[in-house]
Scaffold this motif. Structure first.
Motif, PDB file in Angstrom:
ATOM      1  N   MET A 135       0.824  -1.214   0.000  1.00 50.43           N
ATOM      2  CA  MET A 135       0.000   0.000   0.000  1.00 50.43           C
ATOM      3  C   MET A 135       0.860   1.267   0.000  1.00 50.43           C
ATOM      4  O   MET A 135       0.552   2.223  -0.689  1.00 50.43           O
ATOM      5  N   HIS A 136       1.916   1.278   0.802  1.00 54.77           N
ATOM      6  CA  HIS A 136       2.731   2.492   0.920  1.00 54.77           C
ATOM      7  C   HIS A 136       3.574   2.684  -0.350  1.00 54.77           C
ATOM      8  O   HIS A 136       4.173   1.713  -0.836  1.00 54.77           O
ATOM      9  N   PRO A 137       3.649   3.908  -0.873  1.00 54.51           N
ATOM     10  CA  PRO A 137       4.444   4.126  -2.094  1.00 54.51           C
ATOM     11  C   PRO A 137       5.901   3.665  -1.973  1.00 54.51           C
ATOM     12  O   PRO A 137       6.493   3.221  -2.965  1.00 54.51           O
ATOM     13  N   TYR A 138       6.469   3.738  -0.774  1.00 59.50           N
ATOM     14  CA  TYR A 138       7.853   3.271  -0.613  1.00 59.50           C
ATOM     15  C   TYR A 138       7.923   1.746  -0.754  1.00 59.50           C
ATOM     16  O   TYR A 138       8.809   1.219  -1.437  1.00 59.50           O
ATOM     17  N   GLY A 181       6.815  16.730   7.907  1.00 61.07           N
ATOM     18  CA  GLY A 181       5.704  16.007   7.289  1.00 61.07           C
ATOM     19  C   GLY A 181       6.049  14.546   7.123  1.00 61.07           C
ATOM     20  O   GLY A 181       6.696  13.939   7.982  1.00 61.07           O
ATOM     21  N   CYS A 182       5.671  13.962   6.007  1.00 58.21           N
ATOM     22  CA  CYS A 182       6.040  12.575   5.725  1.00 58.21           C
ATOM     23  C   CYS A 182       7.510  12.519   5.357  1.00 58.21           C
ATOM     24  O   CYS A 182       7.968  13.251   4.469  1.00 58.21           O
ATOM     25  N   ARG A 183       8.255  11.636   5.992  1.00 54.65           N
ATOM     26  CA  ARG A 183       9.701  11.579   5.751  1.00 54.65           C
ATOM     27  C   ARG A 183      10.042  11.135   4.326  1.00 54.65           C
ATOM     28  O   ARG A 183      11.158  11.336   3.863  1.00 54.65           O
ATOM     29  N   PHE A 184       9.074  10.511   3.692  1.00 56.42           N
ATOM     30  CA  PHE A 184       9.336   9.993   2.338  1.00 56.42           C
ATOM     31  C   PHE A 184       8.957  11.025   1.266  1.00 56.42           C
ATOM     32  O   PHE A 184       9.143  10.785   0.088  1.00 56.42           O
ATOM     33  N   HIS A 185       8.467  12.215   1.668  1.00 56.36           N
ATOM     34  CA  HIS A 185       7.885  13.114   0.664  1.00 56.36           C
ATOM     35  C   HIS A 185       8.895  13.624  -0.353  1.00 56.36           C
ATOM     36  O   HIS A 185       8.541  13.954  -1.478  1.00 56.36           O
ATOM     37  N   THR A 186      10.187  13.668   0.021  1.00 56.84           N
ATOM     38  CA  THR A 186      11.184  14.198  -0.926  1.00 56.84           C
ATOM     39  C   THR A 186      11.442  13.230  -2.085  1.00 56.84           C
ATOM     40  O   THR A 186      12.048  13.609  -3.078  1.00 56.84           O
ATOM     41  N   ARG A 187      10.972  11.992  -1.960  1.00 56.32           N
ATOM     42  CA  ARG A 187      11.228  11.001  -3.020  1.00 56.32           C
ATOM     43  C   ARG A 187       9.952  10.320  -3.511  1.00 56.32           C
ATOM     44  O   ARG A 187      10.024   9.450  -4.394  1.00 56.32           O
ATOM     45  N   CYS A 188       8.826  10.681  -2.925  1.00 50.51           N
ATOM     46  CA  CYS A 188       7.601   9.915  -3.200  1.00 50.51           C
ATOM     47  C   CYS A 188       6.972  10.302  -4.540  1.00 50.51           C
ATOM     48  O   CYS A 188       6.716  11.481  -4.788  1.00 50.51           O
ATOM     49  N   PRO A 189       6.676   9.333  -5.401  1.00 47.51           N
ATOM     50  CA  PRO A 189       6.029   9.641  -6.675  1.00 47.51           C
ATOM     51  C   PRO A 189       4.578  10.125  -6.513  1.00 47.51           C
ATOM     52  O   PRO A 189       4.013  10.689  -7.439  1.00 47.51           O
ATOM     53  N   GLU A 190       3.992   9.910  -5.329  1.00 49.17           N
ATOM     54  CA  GLU A 190       2.580  10.264  -5.100  1.00 49.17           C
ATOM     55  C   GLU A 190       2.443  11.495  -4.205  1.00 49.17           C
ATOM     56  O   GLU A 190       1.349  11.753  -3.697  1.00 49.17           O
ATOM     57  N   VAL A 191       3.529  12.226  -4.003  1.00 43.71           N
ATOM     58  CA  VAL A 191       3.512  13.294  -2.991  1.00 43.71           C
ATOM     59  C   VAL A 191       2.384  14.310  -3.234  1.00 43.71           C
ATOM     60  O   VAL A 191       2.077  14.663  -4.376  1.00 43.71           O
ATOM     61  N   MET A 192       1.758  14.746  -2.130  1.00 47.43           N
ATOM     62  CA  MET A 192       0.695  15.750  -2.181  1.00 47.43           C
ATOM     63  C   MET A 192       1.121  16.917  -1.282  1.00 47.43           C
ATOM     64  O   MET A 192       2.092  16.814  -0.539  1.00 47.43           O
ATOM     65  N   LYS A 193       0.341  18.000  -1.353  1.00 47.68           N
ATOM     66  CA  LYS A 193       0.681  19.193  -0.566  1.00 47.68           C
ATOM     67  C   LYS A 193       0.751  18.868   0.932  1.00 47.68           C
ATOM     68  O   LYS A 193       1.680  19.266   1.628  1.00 47.68           O
ATOM     69  N   VAL A 194      -0.238  18.108   1.397  1.00 49.72           N
ATOM     70  CA  VAL A 194      -0.311  17.802   2.830  1.00 49.72           C
ATOM     71  C   VAL A 194       0.912  17.020   3.307  1.00 49.72           C
ATOM     72  O   VAL A 194       1.335  17.135   4.464  1.00 49.72           O
ATOM     73  N   CYS A 195       1.501  16.242   2.419  1.00 56.15           N
ATOM     74  CA  CYS A 195       2.623  15.371   2.807  1.00 56.15           C
ATOM     75  C   CYS A 195       3.838  16.172   3.275  1.00 56.15           C
ATOM     76  O   CYS A 195       4.636  15.681   4.056  1.00 56.15           O
ATOM     77  N   ARG A 196       3.953  17.406   2.762  1.00 51.00           N
ATOM     78  CA  ARG A 196       5.139  18.214   3.086  1.00 51.00           C
ATOM     79  C   ARG A 196       5.048  18.846   4.469  1.00 51.00           C
ATOM     80  O   ARG A 196       6.043  19.315   4.999  1.00 51.00           O
ATOM     81  N   VAL A 210       2.657  15.019   9.420  1.00 52.87           N
ATOM     82  CA  VAL A 210       3.129  13.637   9.607  1.00 52.87           C
ATOM     83  C   VAL A 210       1.930  12.697   9.456  1.00 52.87           C
ATOM     84  O   VAL A 210       0.913  12.894  10.126  1.00 52.87           O
ATOM     85  N   PRO A 211       2.002  11.706   8.578  1.00 54.94           N
ATOM     86  CA  PRO A 211       0.849  10.797   8.440  1.00 54.94           C
ATOM     87  C   PRO A 211       0.659   9.933   9.681  1.00 54.94           C
ATOM     88  O   PRO A 211       1.638   9.454  10.258  1.00 54.94           O
ATOM     89  N   SER A 212      -0.587   9.765  10.089  1.00 55.02           N
ATOM     90  CA  SER A 212      -0.843   8.869  11.214  1.00 55.02           C
ATOM     91  C   SER A 212      -1.059   7.453  10.677  1.00 55.02           C
ATOM     92  O   SER A 212      -1.206   7.243   9.470  1.00 55.02           O
ATOM     93  N   TRP A 240       1.411   3.980   7.129  1.00 53.62           N
ATOM     94  CA  TRP A 240       1.552   5.392   7.507  1.00 53.62           C
ATOM     95  C   TRP A 240       1.673   6.210   6.227  1.00 53.62           C
ATOM     96  O   TRP A 240       2.769   6.345   5.658  1.00 53.62           O
ATOM     97  N   CYS A 241       0.532   6.696   5.715  1.00 54.56           N
ATOM     98  CA  CYS A 241       0.546   7.429   4.450  1.00 54.56           C
ATOM     99  C   CYS A 241      -0.768   8.218   4.318  1.00 54.56           C
ATOM    100  O   CYS A 241      -1.836   7.683   4.643  1.00 54.56           O
ATOM    101  N   HIS A 242      -0.697   9.464   3.829  1.00 56.96           N
ATOM    102  CA  HIS A 242      -1.891  10.303   3.667  1.00 56.96           C
ATOM    103  C   HIS A 242      -2.818   9.796   2.561  1.00 56.96           C
ATOM    104  O   HIS A 242      -3.932  10.292   2.415  1.00 56.96           O
ATOM    105  N   LEU A 243      -2.371   8.838   1.769  1.00 57.92           N
ATOM    106  CA  LEU A 243      -3.254   8.316   0.708  1.00 57.92           C
ATOM    107  C   LEU A 243      -4.384   7.480   1.305  1.00 57.92           C
ATOM    108  O   LEU A 243      -5.377   7.196   0.629  1.00 57.92           O
ATOM    109  N   TYR A 244      -4.256   7.074   2.560  1.00 55.02           N
ATOM    110  CA  TYR A 244      -5.245   6.155   3.146  1.00 55.02           C
ATOM    111  C   TYR A 244      -5.919   6.782   4.350  1.00 55.02           C
ATOM    112  O   TYR A 244      -5.356   7.620   5.016  1.00 55.02           O
TER     113      TYR A 244
HETATM  114 FE1  SF4 Z   1       3.918   9.714  -0.364  1.00 54.84          FE
HETATM  115 FE2  SF4 Z   1       2.446  11.470   0.926  1.00 54.84          FE
HETATM  116 FE3  SF4 Z   1       2.106   8.882   1.396  1.00 54.84          FE
HETATM  117 FE4  SF4 Z   1       4.304  10.136   2.210  1.00 54.84          FE
HETATM  118  S1  SF4 Z   1       2.216  10.494   2.917  1.00 54.84           S
HETATM  119  S2  SF4 Z   1       4.198   8.174   1.213  1.00 54.84           S
HETATM  120  S3  SF4 Z   1       4.646  11.579   0.575  1.00 54.84           S
HETATM  121  S4  SF4 Z   1       1.711   9.969  -0.523  1.00 54.84           S
END
Ligand code: SF4
Length: 327
Positions: free
Chosen positions: A256-259, A293-308, A311-313, A323-327
Motif C-alpha cells: 500500500m505504501h508508495p515506498y 511532514g512525511c519523511r518519504f515526501h522528498t522522493r515519493c512519486p505520489e507526494v501531495m501538498k499535505v505530505c510536506r 506527519v501521516p498517522s 503510515w501514508c496520507h493516501l489512506y
Molecule cells: Fe507519499 Fe504522501 Fe504517502 Fe508520504 S504520505 S508516502 S509523501 S503519498
C-alpha cells in the motif's frame, strides 16, 4: 501477557517494542558540545509473537540494524521501551538483565568477523554455557549436539574459524546463538554475505530451528525476496520509522505504501514488465535532519501538498498498518 493477532490466530507476544527511539548525539568543537542527533530509530512500535518471524526491510542506513541491536542491548535506547515476555528490559537491574538477555541472541551478517579467530569451535559454542553455568554432563557432548543441530559434523570441534567456508561459519554462529537456549534471535542480514546457493540452506536451517525450539526472529534484510521466503510478517522501515507493517502476503503481494511499492517493483520477477520498475529519485535524507511532514515526501512519486507539512498517522487495513496520507 499481551496478545497479538496474525493470520495464524492469537499468539502470546515475546517482544513488544513501544515508541522506541535510538538517537546518537553529534558532538562538535573542542568542548564536544552536542550539536544535534542522528535519529537512527525514531519511534518504532511493533510486536513479535512466539514462534513468529518478522522480516524488517528497508534501504541501507534506514535504522534496521540499530533497531535489532537496541532490542538485544548492544545499543542504548534514547526513549521508549522493549518488553520481553512482559518484562521491561530497560528497568531491570544489571543482574536480572544479564539473565534475561541471555534469551535474546543476535546473528550478524559477517560470519567471519563475528567469530574470534583465536578460539576453536568447541570454545566458541560452549563459552556461553560455561559463563552461565549451563553445562550438565560432558562439555564435548554439548558442543557436538549444538553443531549437529546447526548442520555440522561433531568432529570439527577443534578446528578454527578460518578453516571453514562462509556458510559453515554462519552455522557456527547459529550454534553459538542457540547454545543459550534463547526465545528470540535478531538475525541481522544473516545470509547477505553468503553465496546464493548457500543462502537457501541457511534459511531452511533457521526455519527448522524456529520450529524445533519455538523461537521468534526479527529477520533483518535489504533483500525482499529473502524476507518473503522466511517471514510471517514484514515491517518496512524508512529513515528511522515504519512505513508499513503487515502479513507477508499482504505486504509483498498488495503493498500500500508508495515506498513499499517502489521496493517491491525492484525485485526481479520472471515475466514482469521491466518498465513497471519504480526508480526513486534523489538521495535518502540524513537521519540527523529528517524532512518535515512525511519523511518519504522528498522522493515519493505520489507526494501531495499535505505530505510536506503533516506527519501521516497510522491507518489500519485488516491486520495491516500503513503510515501514508493516501489512506
Ligand atoms: Fe507519499 Fe504522501 Fe504517502 Fe508520504 S504520505 S508516502 S509523501 S503519498
Amino acid at each position: 501477557m499481551s496478545k497479538i493477532m496474525d493470520l495464524q490466530g492469537i499468539k502470546s507476544s515475546v517482544i513488544e517494542i513501544k515508541d522506541l527511539k535510538t538517537w546518537f548525539p553529534i558532538q562538535r568543537g573542542i568542548l564536544s558540545k552536542t550539536a544535534g542527533y542522528v535519529r537512527a530509530v525514531d519511534g518504532i512500535s511493533l510486536t513479535i509473537g512466539r514462534g513468529e518471524i518478522v522480516g524488517l526491510v528497508g534501504e541501507s542506513g534506514c535504522g534496521k540494524s540499530t533497531l535489532g541491536r537496541t532490542i538485544v542491548g548492544l545499543e542504548k535506547a534514547w526513549k521508549g521501551t522493549v518488553f520481553f515476555q512482559g518484562q521491561n528490559l530497560f528497568t531491570l537491574n544489571r543482574r536480572d538483565r544479564r539473565q534475561v538477555t541471555r534469551k535474546l541472541q543476535i546473528i550478524f551478517q559477517d560470519p567471519l568477523s563475528s567469530l574470534n579467530p583465536r578460539m576453536n569451535v568447541f570454545d566458541i559454542v560452549t563459552e556461553g554455557l560455561v559463563e552461565f553455568g549451563m553445562i550438565e554432563g560432558n562439555r564435548d557432548d554439548h558442543a557436538k549436539r549444538l553443531l549437529n543441530e546447526a548442520g555440522l559434523e561433531g568432529d570439527v570441534i577443534f578446528r578454527y574459524p578460518h578453516e571453514f567456508s562462509g556458510g559453515q561459519r554462519q552455522r557456527i554462529n547459529i550454534a553459538r546463538a542457540i547454545s543459550m537456549r534463547p526465545d528470540f534471535i535478531v538475525c541481522d542480514e544473516p545470509v547477505s554475505a553468503l553465496d546464493v546457493s548457500v543462502q537457501a540452506q541457511v534459511i531452511n536451517l533457521l526455519i527448522d530451528l524456529r520450529d524445533t525450539h519455538n523461537l521468534s526472529y526479527l529477520f533483518i534484510s535489504h533483500d525482499l525476496s529473502v524476507v518473503s521466503s522466511i517471514a510471517n510478517r514484514v515491517a518496512v522501515m524508512y529513515l528511522g520509522i515504519l512505513a508499513e507493517y503487515g502479513s507477508t502476503v499482504d505486504v509483498i503481494d498488495h503493498p500500500m505504501h508508495p515506498y513499499t511499492i517502489a521496493l517491491i517493483s525492484a525485485v526481479p520477477v520472471p515475466g514482469r514488465d521491466k518498465k513497471k520498475r519504480i526508480v526513486l529519485e534523489g538521495e535518502t535524507p540524513s537521519p540527523s535532519a529528517p524532512p518535515p511532514g512525511c519523511r518519504f515526501h522528498t522522493r515519493c512519486p505520489e507526494v501531495m501538498k499535505v505530505c510536506r507539512v503533516k506527519v501521516p498517522s497510522m491507518t489500519r487495513s485488516g491486520t495491516r498498518q500503513v503510515w501514508c496520507h493516501l489512506y
